[in-house]
Design an enzyme around this catalytic site. Structure first.
Site, PDB file in Angstrom:
ATOM      1  N   HIS A 105      17.409 -80.461  63.256  1.00  0.00           N
ATOM      2  CA  HIS A 105      18.633 -79.510  62.893  1.00  0.00           C
ATOM      3  C   HIS A 105      18.667 -78.198  63.576  1.00  0.00           C
ATOM      4  O   HIS A 105      17.699 -77.892  64.041  1.00  0.00           O
ATOM      5  CB  HIS A 105      18.658 -79.382  61.491  1.00  0.00           C
ATOM      6  CG  HIS A 105      17.379 -78.426  60.883  1.00  0.00           C
ATOM      7  ND1 HIS A 105      17.183 -77.156  61.170  1.00  0.00           N
ATOM      8  CD2 HIS A 105      16.199 -78.658  60.374  1.00  0.00           C
ATOM      9  CE1 HIS A 105      15.819 -76.574  60.815  1.00  0.00           C
ATOM     10  NE2 HIS A 105      15.518 -77.622  60.345  1.00  0.00           N
ATOM     11  N   GLU A 209      12.193 -82.567  55.214  1.00  0.00           N
ATOM     12  CA  GLU A 209      10.976 -82.036  55.777  1.00  0.00           C
ATOM     13  C   GLU A 209       9.758 -81.903  54.851  1.00  0.00           C
ATOM     14  O   GLU A 209       9.572 -82.365  53.918  1.00  0.00           O
ATOM     15  CB  GLU A 209      11.331 -80.405  55.998  1.00  0.00           C
ATOM     16  CG  GLU A 209      10.550 -79.261  56.484  1.00  0.00           C
ATOM     17  CD  GLU A 209       9.983 -79.606  57.947  1.00  0.00           C
ATOM     18  OE1 GLU A 209       9.307 -80.877  58.268  1.00  0.00           O
ATOM     19  OE2 GLU A 209      10.081 -79.028  58.838  1.00  0.00           O
TER      20      GLU A 209
END
Ligand SMILES: *[C@@H]1O[C@H](CO)[C@@H](O)[C@H](O)[C@H]1NC(C)=O
Ligand SMILES: *[C@@H]1O[C@H](CO)[C@@H](O)[C@H](O)[C@H]1NC(C)=O
Ligand SMILES: *[C@@H]1O[C@H](CO)[C@@H](O)[C@H](O)[C@H]1NC(C)=O
Ligand SMILES: *[C@@H]1O[C@H](CO)[C@@H](O)[C@H](O)[C@H]1NC(C)=O
Ligand SMILES: *[C@@H]1O[C@H](CO)[C@@H](O)[C@H](O)[C@H]1NC(C)=O
Ligand SMILES: *[C@@H]1O[C@H](CO)[C@@H](O)[C@H](O)[C@H]1NC(C)=O
Ligand SMILES: *[C@@H]1O[C@H](CO)[C@@H](O)[C@H](O)[C@H]1NC(C)=O
Length: 370
Positions: A105, A209
């Site tokens: 990202h 994550e």
């Protein structure tokens, strides 16, 4: 291809579940080197720019090149596509080659805050709260720099599709965290994609994550995600609430590696595509790279790494035992530390001892999962 793997998932493993060294099938992954600069030990990840290097695809010839290919003007990506096709054609049915485009990202408000406060103060206090009154970083959104990075990825894909005739991803996957939804959305918007391969990413929990006590690792409720990207599918069984983040304990890297292997097994076991896009995070892509046997390669925010993966299904052998460490508590401070200490331990204000419980106001607490 699909039946081979679903047979494994469906029957063999469940029949022998709990066995110490069960004989089933498992998938053994490796990275095929020699094609991308990112898997060359001499490449420096800090300064590497995927947009100025054709995604890192090395200029070379392949065994599958057509005779006199130089006069046919095939691009490097067109010839690489033929090479991957040939690898699959010539390999036995239990060996599968796929190319994963893994995008990190773009910069989020949590990345900017970590830089602003310094890593020790960030880890010890700021990362455990939702924001600082000016910026919010719980399930962080992209900041303007992060949006620009995703736009760079978008322009680069447009260029590669038009000039290099790079194969468009056949399927897409994304982490459920908001910064990845935004990054994938911007990266693949408005591209000239084949009608049969629409950009409709599958939201997979396994791509999130590493789960620390930071609020940027707590995902939003499913209904919030759905409202943001209403047409995107969720993997089966994706719950409304985040059942993993608990604000007290953090996933260990060995536990994360087990999760990364499982998400790869999910994808390789069910998806016949060769060209696959994954939008995820620095820590999670790092974990996937380690499972793939790729050299460590830290992605800058917004960067994309292609990996040629060889997946071999090994049958009727005891699968290798993987051990993972239980989640561990994360000591932190209940008010901002006065100074940033660089030894990794938290030094709180006054004589306060670091605490190992969740902070009031840092969100709901769910049962700890180990
Ligand atoms: C598992 O496979 C190995 C090697 O093929 C064989 O020696 C062993 O007997 C098998 N074990 C079980 C429990 O089937
Ligand atoms: C990679 O580049 C960075 C930034 O220029 C530099 O600090 C670092 O030492 C380099 N790493 C290696 C292994 O050369
Ligand atoms: C590959 O060759 C082209 C010119 O033919 C060059 O522009 C490009 O930089 C080279 N790419 C790499 C990764 O070396
Ligand atoms: C390949 O490109 C060169 C230079 O752009 C051009 O002169 C040649 O006609 C092209 N060949 C084919 C077969 O398209
Ligand atoms: C909050 O953090 C951001 C960095 O993300 C920083 O720019 C801003 O100045 C901080 N606000 C306060 C009130 O310190
Ligand atoms: C995704 O892109 C569409 C079209 O550009 C936009 O309307 C929408 O707000 C975007 N959603 C997110 C979560 O970025
Ligand atoms: C999810 O929804 C519940 C119930 O509405 C709410 O209490 C909770 O704060 C939400 N979680 C997040 C992370 O927003």
């Amino acid at each position: 291809m699909m039946s081979r793997f679903s047979l494994l998932a469906g029957s063999l493993l469940s029949l022998t579940a709990q066995a110490q060294a069960q004989n089933g099938s498992y998938i053994q992954y490796s990275t095929v080197t020699g094609y991308f600069l990112q898997d060359e030990p001499s490449t420096n990840a800090t300064t590497f720019d995927y947009t100025s290097t054709n995604f890192g695809l090395i200029n070379r010839t392949y065994p599958s090149d057509p005779c006199g290919y130089g006069s046919t003007n095939l691009t490097q990506w067109q010839r690489f596509t033929r090479q991957v096709y040939t690898l699959n054609l010539e390999s036995p049915s239990n060996i599968d080659y796929k190319v994963l485009f893994m995008g990190r990202h773009g910069e989020g408000y949590h990345n900017a805050a970590q830089t602003f406060y310094g890593t020790p103060a960030w880890n010890c206090y700021w990362a455990e709260v939702d924001g600082n009154g000016t910026a919010i970083w719980a399930d962080a959104h992209l900041d303007p720099a992060g949006i620009a990075q995703a736009q760079t990825a978008n322009a680069f894909w447009a260029h590669e599709l038009a000039v290099q005739m790079i194969p468009a991803p056949q399927t897409y996957y994304t982490s459920p965290l908001y910064r990845c939804l935004q990054t994938a959305n911007i990266t693949f918007s408005g591209l000239d994609l084949p009608a049969s391969q629409p950009f409709l990413p599958l939201i997979k929990h396994g791509l999130r994550e590493g789960i620390s006590i930071h609020t940027c690792d707590r995902r939003s409720n499913r209904s919030v995600i759905h409202a943001a990207v209403p047409s995107w599918p969720f993997e089966p069984g994706f719950p409304e609430y985040d059942q993993l983040w608990n604000g007290v304990t953090a996933e260990t890297s060995s536990a994360q590696a087990v999760r990364s292997k499982k998400v790869l097994d999910d994808i390789f076991g069910a998806d016949p595509s060769t060209w696959i896009s994954i939008t995820s995070h620095s820590g999670e892509i790092g974990s996937i790279l380690s499972v793939l046997g790729h050299q460590p390669f830290s992605l800058n925010t917004g960067a994309v790494i292609p990996v040629l993966v060889r997946a071999e299904t090994v049958k009727e052998q005891p699968s290798p035992t993987t051990s993972s460490q239980p989640w561990t508590v994360s000591p932190h401070c209940t008010s901002p530390p006065l100074t940033s200490i660089n030894n990794g331990a938290c030094v709180c204000q006054g004589s306060a001892m670091p605490v190992t419980t969740t902070l009031p106001g840092s969100g709901p607490t769910y049962a700890a999962r180990v």
